[in-house]
Design an enzyme around this catalytic site. Structure first.
Site: not given
Length: 267
Positions: A124, A144
Site C-alpha cells: 500500500e 490481507e
C-alpha cells in the site's frame, strides 16, 4: 521526532534531507521492516515534515537492508494487542491521519525505492507513491485476505491503477507477484538489478529535482485533487501553486533563451 521513545524506537524511521530530497527509510530490518504503530506514527510525521519543508522538492521512501521494503503491519504487535483484549487500529479513524492519505497529500513527487519485498501495508505504501522503482527479484502483493484484514487503501486504489478484473484477482487470491509482472501491469515503473539499484534511484531523483519545484508541486496537487473528477471540472480546478505567474516560469524561459541551466527560486 516523538518524545518518550527508546533510541531503537526513535530510529525505526530515518529521515534525512540532502540535495533537495527528503529520504525516508523504514529501519526495522530485524522485522523485515514491518510497521509497528510507532513506525506508522513516525512515517506520518516524516511525510508531514517533508511536505511542509520548502527546501524539499521530492521525497524517496525505502527500507533498510536487501530482504524487504516493508512486510506490512507488525503481526506480533497485532497479536499482542489482541491477546491483551484491545482492538487494533481501524483505518481512517482515531486522532492520527492515515499514513497513506498523508502520502497522497504530500504535494511533491514521492518515489518508492522498493529495495525488497513489498507486502500488504508495504504494498500500500508503494501504491501511495507516485513513481515506483524496484529491485530485481522483489515481489509485491496485498495479502490481507490471508490474515482476515481489509487492505482498506489497496482495495480502493488498486482498481484505479489497473483494470478492475486484474485488481480484484490480486485482492481475492492474496497472491504476491514478481515486480517484473507488476511492471507489465503498470504498477512498477522500473525494475533495476541490485548492483545498480541505489545509483539508478539517485539518478532518477536528481532528474526530477532538476525541474522547477513549482511545476512539480502543481503536477502532484492537480493530479491528486482531480482524480475521479469529470474532465471539464478537472481542467478548471486550478489546484496548487500557479506556475504561469511564478518567478520560476520567468527564469525557466530566460534560461532556455540564454542556453544555461535555470536557477529555481521555488516561487
Amino acid at each position: 521526532m516523538t518524545d518518550g521513545l527508546t533510541p531503537a524506537e526513535e530510529n525505526e524511521v530515518l529521515y534525512e534531507v540532502r540535495d533537495r530530497v527528503a529520504r525516508i527509510t523504514i529501519n526495522r530490518p530485524h522485522r523485515r521492516n514491518a510497521m509497528s504503530r510507532n513506525t506508522v506514527r513516525l512515517l506520518t510525521e516524516a511525510f508531514v515534515e517533508a511536505g511542509e519543508d520548502p527546501d524539499v522538492w521530492a521525497v524517496v521512501i525505502t527500507g533498510t537492508g536487501d530482504k524487504a521494503f516493508c512486510a506490512g503491519g507488525d503481526m506480533k504487535e497485532m497479536d499482542d494487542i489482541a491477546r491483551a483484549g484491545r482492538q487494533v487500529h481501524t483505518p481512517m479513524t482515531g486522532t492520527y491521519r492515515a499514513l497513506l492519505e498523508v502520502m497522497l497529500e504530500t504535494y511533491k513527487p514521492v518515489i518508492a525505492a522498493v529495495n525488497g519485498h513489498a507486502i500488504a501495508g508495504g504494498c500500500e505504501i508503494v501504491l501511495a507513491s507516485d513513481v515506483r522503482i524496484a529491485v530485481e527479484g522483489a515481489t509485491i502483493g496485498l495479502t490481507e485476505a490471508r490474515r482476515g484484514m481489509g487492505a482498506n487503501f489497496g482495495s480502493v486504489v488498486l482498481p484505479r491503477l489497473v483494470p478492475r478484473a486484474v485488481a480484484m484477482d490480486l485482492l481475492y487470491t492474496a497472491r504476491t507477484i514478481p515486480v517484473e509482472e507488476a511492471r507489465d501491469l503498470g504498477l512498477i515503473n522500473r525494475v533495476v538489478p541490485r548492483e545498480t539499484f541505489t545509483d539508478a534511484v539517485e539518478a532518477y531523483v536528481q532528474e526530477i529535482v532538476a525541474n522547477s519545484p513549482v511545476s512539480l508541486r502543481r503536477y502532484k496537487e492537480m493530479a491528486t485533487k482531480s482524480w475521479g473528477l469529470p474532465m471539464p471540472s478537472a481542467l478548471r480546478l486550478n489546484a496548487g501553486p500557479n506556475p504561469y505567474t511564478s518567478e520560476d516560469r520567468a527564469e525557466g524561459v530566460r534560461a532556455f533563451l540564454e542556453k544555461r541551466a535555470p536557477q529555481w527560486k521555488n516561487r
